[in-house]
Design a protein around this motif. Structure first.
Motif, PDB file in Angstrom:
ATOM      1  N   LYS A  83      -3.000  -8.507  14.372  1.00 16.12           N
ATOM      2  CA  LYS A  83      -4.049  -8.736  15.609  1.00 16.12           C
ATOM      3  C   LYS A  83      -5.529  -9.407  15.040  1.00 16.12           C
ATOM      4  N   ALA A  84      -5.545  -9.321  13.918  1.00 22.75           N
ATOM      5  CA  ALA A  84      -6.990  -9.869  13.223  1.00 22.75           C
ATOM      6  C   ALA A  84      -7.203 -11.257  13.649  1.00 22.75           C
ATOM      7  N   SER A  85      -6.251 -12.046  13.880  1.00 21.93           N
ATOM      8  CA  SER A  85      -6.441 -13.717  13.934  1.00 21.93           C
ATOM      9  C   SER A  85      -5.162 -14.057  14.820  1.00 21.93           C
ATOM     10  N   ALA A  86      -5.534 -14.878  15.930  1.00 21.62           N
ATOM     11  CA  ALA A  86      -4.424 -15.609  16.533  1.00 21.62           C
ATOM     12  C   ALA A  86      -3.873 -16.837  16.034  1.00 21.62           C
ATOM     13  N   GLN A  87      -4.263 -17.052  14.788  1.00 20.68           N
ATOM     14  CA  GLN A  87      -3.731 -18.036  13.697  1.00 20.68           C
ATOM     15  C   GLN A  87      -2.368 -17.426  13.375  1.00 20.68           C
ATOM     16  N   TRP A  88      -2.146 -16.268  12.959  1.00 18.38           N
ATOM     17  CA  TRP A  88      -1.320 -15.631  12.425  1.00 18.38           C
ATOM     18  C   TRP A  88      -0.189 -15.037  13.398  1.00 18.38           C
ATOM     19  N   SER A  89       0.902 -15.057  13.311  1.00 13.81           N
ATOM     20  CA  SER A  89       1.856 -14.270  14.393  1.00 13.81           C
ATOM     21  C   SER A  89       2.172 -12.912  13.848  1.00 13.81           C
ATOM     22  N   ALA A  90       2.263 -12.762  12.774  1.00  9.84           N
ATOM     23  CA  ALA A  90       2.714 -11.447  12.238  1.00  9.84           C
ATOM     24  C   ALA A  90       2.605 -11.433  10.478  1.00  9.84           C
ATOM     25  N   GLU A  91       2.432 -10.032  10.151  1.00  9.82           N
ATOM     26  CA  GLU A  91       2.347  -9.793   8.898  1.00  9.82           C
ATOM     27  C   GLU A  91       3.584  -9.368   8.021  1.00  9.82           C
ATOM     28  N   LEU A  92       3.974 -10.052   6.936  1.00  8.81           N
ATOM     29  CA  LEU A  92       5.230  -9.696   6.426  1.00  8.81           C
ATOM     30  C   LEU A  92       4.994  -8.892   5.020  1.00  8.81           C
ATOM     31  N   LEU A  93       5.653  -7.478   5.058  1.00 14.90           N
ATOM     32  CA  LEU A  93       5.250  -6.838   3.656  1.00 14.90           C
ATOM     33  C   LEU A  93       6.627  -7.075   2.810  1.00 14.90           C
ATOM     34  N   VAL A  94       6.523  -7.648   1.703  1.00 21.58           N
ATOM     35  CA  VAL A  94       7.707  -7.708   0.597  1.00 21.58           C
ATOM     36  C   VAL A  94       7.485  -6.827  -0.533  1.00 21.58           C
ATOM     37  N   ILE A  95       8.221  -5.458  -0.510  1.00 19.16           N
ATOM     38  CA  ILE A  95       8.100  -4.454  -1.627  1.00 19.16           C
ATOM     39  C   ILE A  95       9.236  -4.568  -2.565  1.00 19.16           C
ATOM     40  N   ASN A  96       9.274  -4.930  -3.687  1.00 21.60           N
ATOM     41  CA  ASN A  96      10.347  -4.845  -4.890  1.00 21.60           C
ATOM     42  C   ASN A  96      10.495  -3.490  -5.469  1.00 21.60           C
ATOM     43  N   TYR A  97      11.757  -3.550  -6.090  1.00 24.03           N
ATOM     44  CA  TYR A  97      11.929  -2.244  -6.653  1.00 24.03           C
ATOM     45  C   TYR A  97      10.884  -1.788  -7.891  1.00 24.03           C
ATOM     46  N   ARG A  98      10.342  -2.655  -8.245  1.00 23.42           N
ATOM     47  CA  ARG A  98       9.127  -2.417  -9.038  1.00 23.42           C
ATOM     48  C   ARG A  98       8.064  -1.510  -8.565  1.00 23.42           C
ATOM     49  N   GLY A  99       7.987  -1.421  -7.503  1.00 22.10           N
ATOM     50  CA  GLY A  99       6.777  -1.088  -6.623  1.00 22.10           C
ATOM     51  C   GLY A  99       5.682  -1.925  -6.219  1.00 22.10           C
ATOM     52  N   GLU A 100       6.025  -3.151  -6.536  1.00 23.42           N
ATOM     53  CA  GLU A 100       5.041  -4.206  -6.181  1.00 23.42           C
ATOM     54  C   GLU A 100       4.958  -4.588  -4.734  1.00 23.42           C
ATOM     55  N   LEU A 101       3.928  -4.676  -3.936  1.00 20.06           N
ATOM     56  CA  LEU A 101       3.817  -4.948  -2.577  1.00 20.06           C
ATOM     57  C   LEU A 101       3.041  -6.308  -2.447  1.00 20.06           C
ATOM     58  N   ARG A 102       3.629  -7.235  -1.703  1.00 13.62           N
ATOM     59  CA  ARG A 102       2.740  -8.454  -1.382  1.00 13.62           C
ATOM     60  C   ARG A 102       2.674  -8.606   0.269  1.00 13.62           C
ATOM     61  N   SER A 103       1.749  -8.904   0.794  1.00 11.52           N
ATOM     62  CA  SER A 103       1.430  -8.993   2.128  1.00 11.52           C
ATOM     63  C   SER A 103       1.469 -10.639   2.376  1.00 11.52           C
ATOM     64  N   TYR A 104       1.995 -11.317   3.310  1.00 10.24           N
ATOM     65  CA  TYR A 104       2.247 -12.567   3.944  1.00 10.24           C
ATOM     66  C   TYR A 104       1.604 -12.552   5.370  1.00 10.24           C
ATOM     67  N   LEU A 105       0.898 -13.608   5.612  1.00 13.54           N
ATOM     68  CA  LEU A 105       0.522 -13.869   6.967  1.00 13.54           C
ATOM     69  C   LEU A 105       1.575 -14.871   7.511  1.00 13.54           C
ATOM     70  N   VAL A 106       2.348 -14.779   8.484  1.00 15.39           N
ATOM     71  CA  VAL A 106       3.199 -15.969   8.827  1.00 15.39           C
ATOM     72  C   VAL A 106       2.851 -16.357  10.275  1.00 15.39           C
ATOM     73  N   SER A 107       3.001 -17.610  10.471  1.00 22.13           N
ATOM     74  CA  SER A 107       2.635 -18.173  11.677  1.00 22.13           C
ATOM     75  C   SER A 107       3.814 -19.328  11.989  1.00 22.13           C
ATOM     76  N   VAL A 108       4.131 -19.220  13.257  1.00 24.02           N
ATOM     77  CA  VAL A 108       5.390 -20.037  13.979  1.00 24.02           C
ATOM     78  C   VAL A 108       4.745 -20.781  15.016  1.00 24.02           C
ATOM     79  N   GLY A 109       5.476 -21.718  15.588  1.00 23.70           N
ATOM     80  CA  GLY A 109       5.281 -22.563  16.336  1.00 23.70           C
ATOM     81  C   GLY A 109       4.959 -24.244  15.846  1.00 23.70           C
ATOM     82  N   THR A 110       3.927 -24.617  16.452  1.00 24.01           N
ATOM     83  CA  THR A 110       3.471 -25.922  15.858  1.00 24.01           C
ATOM     84  C   THR A 110       3.023 -26.090  14.460  1.00 24.01           C
ATOM     85  N   ASN A 111       2.354 -24.942  13.915  1.00 21.95           N
ATOM     86  CA  ASN A 111       1.694 -24.814  12.511  1.00 21.95           C
ATOM     87  C   ASN A 111       2.449 -23.698  11.939  1.00 21.95           C
ATOM     88  N   GLN A 112       3.691 -23.734  11.761  1.00 20.91           N
ATOM     89  CA  GLN A 112       4.614 -22.998  11.167  1.00 20.91           C
ATOM     90  C   GLN A 112       4.300 -23.073   9.469  1.00 20.91           C
TER      91      GLN A 112
END
Length: 1454
Positions: free
Chosen positions: A192-221
Motif C-alpha cells: 500500500k505504500a505506492s499505487a504504482q505497485w500492485s503487490a509485493e512478492l517475497l522469494v525465499i530460497n532454501y539457502r535462507g536468502e529472501l528477496r522482495s520484488y514489487l510487481v505491477s500489472v495492467g498497462t505498466n506490468q
C-alpha cells in the motif's frame, strides 16, 4: 504457501462435540489422461560403501564451501531432500478464497474455477519442463489475481488468471544442479505504500536468502527488486518452508532444528517468527516472553557449523520443519517435521500446543489393504518405514488438521487428541498425496497413480543390449546376503579404481504410467452420505447409517434388488424387506427376470400382495402404503393362521381357503372401491395376465428343461405386454405354428373371433400343410354343415378380480385389441365373427388362395390350401381348385410365362388355357404333354360343363392346324381306331375334326400331312353305321378328290391351301381364275417348259375340271390354255396356241386330214380366237418399249395367226406399222402411249415438230395418219386435218409454193375447215401469185365464220387494190426500163407516206388515182358484186375508204 485469513481463536474449553465423526464423501473432480514416462535405473544406494562415500563427500563439500568459499552446492538436509523427492511431480495450490485452483503440471499450470467443481480450465500457463519438478513452488496473490510460479532453479514467473505470462524474475545467483537456490517460500504481500505497485512478492530460497520484488500489472506490468534479507544467521542450515500471517504481519520461517541451550522450544524446533517492517531492516525476529535468544558471534559461526558437520553422529539426521500451515482463524500453526513428527503452535506466541512424534501418531504404520492384491505394490512393503512420515498438512477447521502420509493415508485429525474424525480407518489415496485447505465443507487432494508399463517381449528388447548385463528384472528382487556382500565390494572397487571391470550391471530404463486425479473430500449430511453410500454400493455402511439416523432402509434394499439378479433368494433377501407397496408392485410388473422360475416367483410374490387381504386393508386404511402379504393383517378379528393351521390335510385346507375367500369377498363392495383399491385390482389383473403369458411362453418354449435354456427375458418382456392379437399375428408371420396353436388354445376368447384374419397373416410362401392343424374344418350335423369349434383350455381358475363385477369397475371400457389388425387390412373385417359360418370359411379359403397366388406367385401353396379346404368338407372350392391345378401345370410343369397370375387365368377362355398348356410342348414331347396335360384339362372342363371338352378339343386342333398340321397329326395318329388308348376316342369326332383341320389349314406345303391324316381316319364300314358316319365318309371321299386337285396344283408349282380348292369348287369365276393362274404360272417358268409339258398341263386342267371344278366348261379350259400360250412370250408357244384355235372364219372343226396327222383338234372358236389374239397382241404391244422390242414381234406373230385378218386385226397391224413411221420421223414415244393417245393428230404434229421439213413428204404423212386412224374411219377429214398441218408448217418456212399446192388440194376437196390456212396464205405478202392469193381469199371468205368476214374483206380489198396498182403500174411503165412490180410499189407507198416528203402535189396524185381506180373497177364488176353481197355491215364503205387514203400521196407524185 499463502495462509488463510485470520479468524477468532479457538477457546481452550472447546465443546466435545467438535470431535464428532465427520460424515464425508469422496468425489473425483478431474482425471487427467495417463502419461507414460521412462525412468533410468542405476545402482541401488545402500550398503557400507555408499554410507562411507556419502559421509566423506558431505564433509569435503562443507569445507570447500566455508573454508575456501568456492561455489560448491549448498548442503540441504537429508530429511528435506528425502521428503521433497517423495512428493509427486505435480502441485496443487488453492486460492485463499477457495474459488480458484492452480494445478501445476509438467509443462503447464492449469487454472480451474470452483463454479463447476474445478472440472473445466479457465486459464493455462505454459512453463518449461523442469528436471526437478518436486522442487517447484506456486503461490496465489492475496486478491487472487496473480499467480507466481517458481522453478527448481529459482526462476520465478508471474501469470494472470488467463494464463498470460506477465514477466520472469531471474534468480540473483544460481548454480546448475544446486537445489539450494530453489524456492522454499513464495509469498504475496499486500503493498500500500505506492499505487504504482500492485503487490509485493517475497522469494525465499532454501539457502535462507529472501528477496522482495514489487510487481505491477495492467498497462505498466513490470517488477522491481525492493530489498533482500538473509535468515542464515538464525537458520544456518537454510530454510525449508515459510508462511505469512497477514493479521499479525508475521513471517513464519521453518528450518532445521537447533541444539543450542537457552533457546525457546520453537527455535530449537527450527521455527522462527519475523515481523515484517516497512523499512530497513524489513524483518525483525519476534521473541516470546519466556524465551531467551542467545547471541552467537559471527566469528564463531563457522566453528559451530564445523562442529555440527564434523562431529555429528553418522546414523543420526538433523530434524527440521518440512511444511507449515496456518489454521483458518490464524491462531494455530501446524508443522510437519523431517522425522514425521507433527507439532501444533500458537500464533503469534509460538507456544507449542501439541507434539506427536511419528510413532505416537495413531495409525502411522497402517498400509493400504489394497496393496495385498497388487504384486507391484506389495514390493513397497519391504521399505515400509519410508512410507510412515507425513508429507502434507492443512486445516479442515480450527480444531482439525488434514494429514497426508507418504503411504497415501489421509486423515482429518483433532488437534487435541489426533483422533481420526473420518471414522475408524483413514481414507486411502495413492502415495504422497497433496491436500488443500478446507473450504465450504471440503478440501481437494491431488494423487498420482503410478503403474509399470507392460513389458515388451524379450525378442523385441534384447538386440544390441544383450551385452549390457542380465535380463532386466525388478530392482526389488530378493538377493542373498552373499550376493549383497560381493556387490558392496565391487561398488567400493569401482569407486576407487573406476574400472569398467568392477562397474555394476547397467539396467534398462523402466517405463511407467502416471495417472493424476483431483479428488475432493466433502462433509455431507446423513441423507446425502446415505445416498452416496448406496450409489457406491456400500450397503452395510448405508444400512448402518439408516439405523443410526433413522433413515428409510427401503432405498438400500431397492438398490440391492435392482443390482442383483431376480431369484428366490433375492426376493427373500431384498424385495421382501421393502415396505413400500407401490414400489414393490412396480418392480413385480416392470422387472423381467432372466429365468422362468424367477419370473414366475416374482409374479406370484406380487399376487400375494394384491390379494383380498391387501384390498380390504387399503379400504380400511390400516396398510399405510405397505406391501401386505396374506396373514400379516387380521380381518374381523380372525387371524390368518387360525384359518390355515399347518397340520390340516391339503384337501381340507383347500376347502377352508375357499370358504375364507368367500367370506372376504362378501366384505368387498366393488362399486365402492377407492382409487387406490382400483389401482391394486389393475395391478393384480396385470400380474395375472403376465402369469398367463409366462405359462403360455413356457408352453411355446417346450419341455421344462428346454424352456430354461431357451427362455429370453427380453422377448418375454415384449411378449407379456404385447397385444395378444399382435402376438398371434407375429407368430403367424413367423410361421410359428406350434406357438400360434398354443395361443388359440389358451387365449381363445381373445383370438378365435379373429382366427381367419390371423391365418391370413401367414407368409404366402409358407406351405398350408404346415399350419393345416389351424385351418377351420366343417362336419355334418344331421343334414346341416357346421364348422367344428376350436378346443380351448385355461392355465388356471378364474380369479376374483376377473369377475364381471370387478372388471366393470376397474376397467369399464376395454380397448379393442384387434383394431390394428383390420386397420391395416380392412378387407379381413368380413371374417371377424365369434361363430364361424360355412359361407365365411368358404369365402376365406377362396380369398386366401387367391392372395397367396397374387402376392407370392406360390401356386402350389394356394392349391394346397384349397385342397385342404376340400378335405375339410368346405364346399364351393372345385372351380378354384381346377383353375389352380391348371395354373400349377402351366407354371411348374409346362414352363409357360412365370408372370401369369390366377386372375389372368380366370379371365381367359378355356381354349386360351388349353393353348397355353400345349404351346410349351416341344414337337417330340407333344404327345406326352397331350396325355399328361391336355386330356386331364379336358376332363376337368367336362366335369364343369358337359360337352365342353369335345368343342374345346375341336377348336384347339382346328386353330392349331391353321398354321401347322404337324401337331394335329400327332393327335390323330394317337387316335387311330386300332389303338387301345386314344386321345380322341369317338371315331365320328375324329373324322369331323380331321376334316375341319385339313380344310382350315392355310399352309400350302403340307399336302403330304393331309394324306397322313387321311390314313388315320377309319375306313368305310368300320364301327357302327349311322347317317352321320356315312355323311362323314362321303366328306372324306370328297376330301380325297380335293387333295388330288391340290396335288396337281402343287405339281405345277401353284400351291394352294386345301380350303381354297374346297371353297372355289362351285364358283366358275374362281375356278377360271385358278386355271388362268395355273397356266400363266407355267408360262412364266424359267427355263421355259416344253410342248409336252404344256400338253400335260392341258390334260391336268381337264382332269381338275372333271373331278372338282365341274362348274367350269371344258371349252373354257381350252381358251384359258390358249390364252396362256399366247401370253407366254415365246414364239413356239404362240404357234402351239395357233394349232388349238380356228384362225379363219369357217367350219368349227378342222378337216379330218388335220386330225389324222396327230395334232390337237381346234377347240377354240374363231371369235374367241380373234379375241385371244387381240388381247395377247395388245398386251405385247403395250409392254414393248419400241418397234425393235421383242414383244413387238410377239404381238405381230399373234396377229398373224389369224389368216383372214379381220378389221380389228388389221388395225393392230397398222398401229405397229405406225410406230415404225413415228420412229422414222424422230418421234420418241412408247407404243403404249401411241395406243393411249386420244388425239392421234397430235402425233402428226409431233412429227412436224421433230422433223420440221417433213411437210414436204405429204404422202408419207398422210399414210401415217391413215395407219393411226386419224379422224377414225373418215378419210376426207383425216386428209384435210393433215393438209392443214402441212400448210401451216410450210407457211412457217415461207414455202408458199408447197403451201399453195396443199391449199389447192384442200380447196379442190372443198374442205371448209381449211379457210384459215387459205386466208393465211392469201394474206401472205411474200407470196407473189396475186391471182392464187385472190382465189384463196375468196375461198376463205366463202367458208369462214360470219365474224371473220369483215377482216377478210379488208384483207381482200387490200389485195384487190394491190392488184389494181400492179396493173396501173404496168400501163404507165410499159417501156419496161424502170418497171417495178406492184408489190414494191405497194410496199414503198406507206414508207413514202410516212416520210412525208414527195415533190408532186396532192391534186395530181388524186387525179391519177381516181382514173386508175375507175379502170380497175370496170374490169372487176363481178367480184365487186359478190363482195358487196357478202357485206353485212353498213359502215363498211366508210372504213374501206380509209384504206385508199395512202394512195393520195402516190397520185400527187404522179
Amino acid at each position: 504457501m499463502a495462509s488463510s485469513e485470520s479468524a477468532p481463536a479457538v477457546t481452550p474449553g472447546a465443546a466435545e462435540g467438535e470431535e464428532e465423526t465427520i460424515l464425508y464423501d469422496l468425489l473425483v473432480n478431474t482425471e487427467w489422461p495417463p502419461e507414460t514416462e521412462v525412468q533410468p535405473r542405476g545402482n541401488r544406494k545402500h550398503g557400507a560403501s555408499f554410507i562411507i562415500t556419502k559421509a566423506v563427500r558431505d564433509r569435503l563439500l562443507f569445507l570447500r564451501q566455508y573454508i575456501w568459499y568456492s561455489p560448491a552446492p549448498f548442503l540441504l538436509p537429508d530429511g528435506l531432500v528425502r521428503l521433497v523427492n517423495k512428493q509427486i511431480n505435480w502441485h496443487l495450490v488453492l486460492a485463499s478464497n477457495g474459488k480458484l485452483l492452480a494445478a501445476v503440471q509438467d509443462q503447464c499450470v492449469e487454472i480451474r474455477s470452483a463454479k463447476d467443481d474445478f472440472t473445466s480450465i479457465i486459464g493455462k500457463c505454459q512453463v518449461p519442463k523442469d528436471p526437478k519438478p518436486q522442487w517447484r513452488r506456486v503461490a496465489w496473490s492475496y486478491d487472487c489475481t496473480l499467480l507466481a510460479y517458481a522453478e527448481s532453479t529459482g526462476t520465478v514467473r508471474v501469470f494472470d488468471l488467463m494464463g498470460s505470462e506477465l514477466f520472469v524474475i531471474a534468480p540473483a545467483s544460481s548454480l546448475a544442479g544446486d537445489l539450494s537456490y530453489a524456492v522454499a517460500g513464495l509469498i504475496f504481500l499486500e503493498y500500500k505504500a505506492s499505487a504504482q505497485w500492485s503487490a509485493e512478492l517475497l522469494v525465499i530460497n532454501y539457502r535462507g536468502e529472501l528477496r522482495s520484488y514489487l510487481v505491477s500489472v495492467g498497462t505498466n506490468q513490470s517488477y522491481q527488486e525492493s530489498h533482500c534479507f538473509s535468515f542464515s544467521g538464525r537458520h544456518p542450515r537454510g530454510v525449508s518452508t515459510a508462511a505469512y500471517h497477514p493479521g499479525h504481519r508475521l513471517l513464519l520461517v521453518g528450518g532445521c532444528e537447533a541444539a543450542e541451550v537457552g533457546t525457546s522450544k520453537a527455535s530449537s524446533a527450527g521455527l522462527s517468527a519475523w515481523r515484517v517492517l516497512s523499512g530497513s531492516p524489513y524483518y525483525k525476529q519476534v521473541t516470546s516472553g519466556g524465551d531467551t535468544v542467545a547471541v552467537v558471534p559471527k566469528t564463531l559461526g563457522l566453528l559451530r557449523m564445523l562442529n555440527v558437520k564434523l562431529y555429528s553422529h553418522p546414523g543420526q539426521e538433523q530434524d527440521g520443519i518440512f511444511k507449515m500451515s496456518l489454521s483458518p482463524d490464524g491462531t494455530l500453526l501446524a508443522a510437519i517435521h523431517f522425522s514425521g513428527k507433527l507439532s501444533i503452535w500458537a500464533v503469534p506466541s509460538l507456544t507449542q500446543q501439541g507434539e506427536w512424534n511419528q510413532h505416537e501418531q495413531p495409525g502411522y504404520d497402517d498400509l493400504n489393504p489394497d496393496w495385498t492384491l497388487s504384486t507391484e505394490k506389495r514390493k513397497k512393503v519391504k521399505d515400509k518405514e519410508s512410507l510412515y512420515p507425513l508429507v502434507d498438512v492443512n486445516w479442515w477447521a480450527d480444531s482439525a488438521v488434514i494429514l497426508a502420509r507418504c503411504s497415501g493415508a489421509l486423515t482429518v485429525s483433532s488437534v487435541k487428541t489426533l483422533k481420526n474424525l473420518l471414522g475408524k480407518s483413514c481414507e486411502w489415496f495413492e502415495l504422497a498425496p497433496q491436500v488443500t485447505a478446507a473450504h465450504d465443507g471440503g478440501f481437494l487432494s491431488l494423487e498420482c497413480e503410478i503403474k509399470l508399463a507392460p513389458k515388451r517381449s524379450r525378442l523385441e528388447t534384447r538386440g544390441a543390449e544383450d551385452d549390457e548385463g542380465e535380463e532386466d528384472t525388478d530392482s526389488d528382487q530378493e538377493v542373498s546376503a552373499k550376493a549383497r556382500y560381493f556387490g558392496y565390494i565391487k561398488q567400493g572397487l569401482y569407486l576407487v579404481t573406476e574400472m569398467e571391470r568392477f562397474a555394476p550391471p547397467r539396467k534398462r530404463p523402466r517405463a511407467i504410467t502416471k495417472h493424476y486425479r483431483l479428488v475432493s473430500l466433502r462433509s455431507t449430511t446423513p441423507e446425502e452420505l446415505y445416498h452416496r453410500k448406496i450409489e457406491s454400493e456400500e450397503y452395510e455402511e448405508a444400512l448402518s447409517l439408516a439405523q443410526t439416523y433413522g433413515l428409510d432402509t427401503d432405498l438400500v434394499y431397492q438398490r440391492q434388488w435392482r443390482k442383483s439378479a431376480v431369484n428366490i433368494a433375492s426376493i427373500q433377501n431384498y424385495l421382501s424387506k421393502i415396505k413400500k407397496r407401490s414400489w414393490v408392485l412396480h418392480e413385480c410388473l416392470e422387472r423381467v427376470p432372466e429365468n422362468v422360475d424367477a419370473a414366475k416367483e416374482l409374479l406370484q410374490y406380487g399376487l400375494k400382495g394384491t390379494d383380498l387381504e391387501a384390498l380390504l386393508a387399503i379400504g380400511r386404511g390400516v396398510d399405510e402404503g405397505r406391501f401386505t402379504l396374506p396373514g400379516e393383517i387380521d380381518i374381523e378379528g380372525i387371524s390368518y393362521e387360525e384359518l390355515l393351521p399347518e397340520d390340516e390335510p391339503a384337501q381340507n385346507a383347500k376347502e377352508k381357503e375357499r370358504r375364507r375367500r368367500g367370506e372376504l369377498l362378501r366384505l368387498v363392495h366393488f362399486s365402492e372401491l377407492t382409487l387406490e383399491q382400483k389401482e391394486l385390482c389393475r395391478c393384480r389383473l396385470k400380474l395375472l395376465t403376465y402369469l398367463d403369458r409366462l405359462a403360455t411362453y413356457e408352453q411355446i418354449l417346450g419341455v421344462p428343461h428346454a424352456s430354461e435354456q431357451r427362455y429370453d427375458a427380453e422377448f418375454f418382456k415384449k411378449f407379456r405386454n404385447q397385444n395378444i392379437v399382435l402376438s398371434a399375428r407375429t407368430y403367424a408371420r413367423e410361421s410359428n405354428v406350434p406357438a400360434l396353436e398354443i395361443l388359440f388354445t389358451y387365449h381363445g376368447s381373445d383370438l378365435l373371433p379373429h382366427c381367419l384374419a390371423i391365418l391370413s397373416n401367414f407368409p404366402e410362401t409358407t406351405s398350408p400343410h404346415e399350419y393345416a392343424a389351424l385351418l377351420p374344418e366343417a362336419c355334418y350335423s344331421g343334414d346341416s354343415l357346421l364348422i367344428i369349434p376350436w378346443h380351448e383350455r385355461k392355465h388356471r381358475d378364474k380369479d376374483w378380480c376377473e369377475e364381471a363385477a370387478c372388471r366393470m369397475v376397474v376397467e369399464p371400457s376395454l380397448q379393442d385389441e384387434s383394431e390394428f389388425l383390420y386397420a391395416a387390412q380392412p378387407e379381413l373385417l368380413r371374417f371377424k365373427t365369434t361363430q364361424l359360418a360355412v359361407e365365411s370359411v368358404m369365402d376365406w379359403y377362396q380369398t386366401r388362395a387367391e392372395e397367396i397366388e397374387h402376392h407370392a406367385g406360390q401356386v402350389d401353396c394356394a392349391l394346397s390350401l384349397v385342397r385342404l379346404g376340400m378335405e375339410r368338407n368346405i364346399p364351393g372350392l372345385l372351380a378354384l381348385c381346377d383353375d389352380l391345378v391348371t395354373l400349377e401345370v402351366l407354371v411348374y410343369e409346362a414352363g409357360c410365362d412365370l408372370t401369369l397370375t390366377l386372375k389372368e387365368l380366370q379371365q381367359m377362355e378355356d381354349i386360351e388355357k388349353l393353348r397355353l398348356l400345349m404351346n410349351s410342348c416341344s414337337e417330340d414331347k407333344y404327345v406326352t404333354g397331350a396325355y399328361q396335360w391336355m386330356v386331364p384339362f379336358l376332363h376337368r372342363c367336362e366335369k364343369q360343363a358337359p360337352g365342353a371338352a369335345q368343342e374345346l378339343l375341336k377348336e384347339y386342333l382346328v386353330t392349331s392346324a391353321k398354321g401347322d398340321l404337324r401337331l394335329p397329326l400327332k393327335i390323330f395318329q394317337h387316335s387311330k381306331p386300332d389303338l387301345q388308348q386314344k386321345i380322341i376316342p369317338d371315331q365320328d369326332q375324329l373324322m369331323a375334326v380331321a376334316l375341319d383341320c385339313i380344310y382350315n389349314c392355310e399352309r400350302t406345303d403340307q399336302l403330304f400331312l393331309c394324306y397322313d391324316i387321311l390314313e388315320c381316319l377309319p375306313q368305310r364300314g368300320y364301327g357302327p353305321k349311322t347317317e352321320a358316319t356315312t355323311a362323314l365318309h362321303d366328306m372324306v371321299d370328297q376330301l380325297e378328290q380335293i387333295l388330288s386337285v391340290s396335288e396337281l396344283l402343287e405339281k405345277h408349282g401353284l400351291e394352294k391351301p386345301i380350303s381354297f380348292v374346297k371353297n372355289t369348287q362351285s364358283s366358275a369365276e374362281e375356278a377360271r381364275k385358278l386355271m388362268v393362274r395355273l397356266t400363266r404360272h407355267t408360262g412364266r417358268k424359267q427355263p421355259p417348259v416344253s410342248e409336252s409339258h404344256w400338253r400335260t398341263l392341258l390334260q391336268d386342267m381337264l382332269a381338275m375340271q372333271q373331278s372338282v371344278y365341274t362348274c367350269l366348261e371344258s371349252d373354257a379350259c381350252y381358251e384359258i390354255f390358249a390364252e396362256s400360250l399366247l401370253c407366254s412370250s415365246r414364239l413356239e408357244n404362240i404357234h402351239l396356241a395357233g394349232q388349238m384355235m380356228h384362225c379363219c372364219a369357217g367350219p368349227a372343226h378342222p378337216p379330218a386330214s388335220v386330225a389324222q396327222r396327230g395334232k390337237a383338234p381346234h377347240r377354240v372358236s374363231y371369235e374367241a380366237s380373234v379375241d385371244l389374239v387381240l388381247a395377247a397382241s395388245r398386251e405385247y404391244f403395250n409392254s414393248s418399249t419400241s418397234l425393235t422390242d421383242s414383244c413387238m414381234d410377239l404381238a405381230r406373230c399373234c396377229l398373224q395367226l389369224i389368216i383372214d385378218k379381220p378389221p380389228a386385226i388389221e388395225e393392230e397391224l397398222d398401229l405397229i406399222q405406225a410406230v415404225g413411221c413415228l420412229e422414222e420421223f424422230g418421234v420418241k414415244i412408247l407404243p403404249l402411249q401411241v395406243r393411249l393417245h386420244s388425239d392421234r393428230l397430235s402425233l402428226i404434229k409431233e412429227c412436224l415438230c421433230q422433223s420440221p421439213t417433213c411437210y414436204k413428204q405429204s404422202a408419207k404423212l398422210l399414210g401415217l395418219a391413215e395407219l393411226l386412224r386419224v379422224a377414225g374411219e373418215d378419210p376426207e377429214e383425216r386428209r384435210g386435218q393433215v393438209l392443214i398441218l402441212l400448210v401451216e408448217q410450210a407457211l412457217r418456212f415461207h414455202d408458199y409454193k408447197a403451201a399453195s399446192v396443199h391449199c389447192q388440194e384442200l380447196m379442190a376437196a372443198g374442205y371448209s375447215k381449211s379457210w384459215d390456212v387459205c386466208s393465211q396464205l392469201g394474206q401472205s405478202e411474200g407470196y407473189q401469185d396475186l391471182a392464187t392469193r385472190q382465189e384463196l381469199m375468196a375461198f376463205a371468205l366463202t367458208h369462214c365464220p360470219p365474224g371473220i368476214i369483215e377482216p377478210l374483206l379488208a384483207a381482200s380489198s387490200s389485195l384487190q387494190t394491190e392488184i389494181l396498182y400492179q396493173r396501173v403500174n404496168f400501163q404507165i411503165h410499159r417501156e419496161g426500163e424502170e418497171s417495178v412490180s406492184a408489190a414494191p410499189l405497194l410496199s414503198k407507198a406507206p414508207q413514202e407516206d410516212a416520210a412525208g416528203a414527195p415533190s408532186s402535189s396532192s391534186a395530181d396524185l388524186l387525179h391519177w388515182t381516181t382514173a386508175t381506180t375507175m379502170k380497175v373497177l370496170s374490169n372487176t364488176t363481178t367480184t365487186t358484186r359478190a363482195v358487196l353481197q357478202a357485206v353485212s355491215d353498213g359502215q363498211w364503205w366508210r372504213k374501206s375508204l380509209t384504206y385508199l387514203r395512202p394512195l393520195q400521196a402516190s397520185t400527187a407524185a404522179f
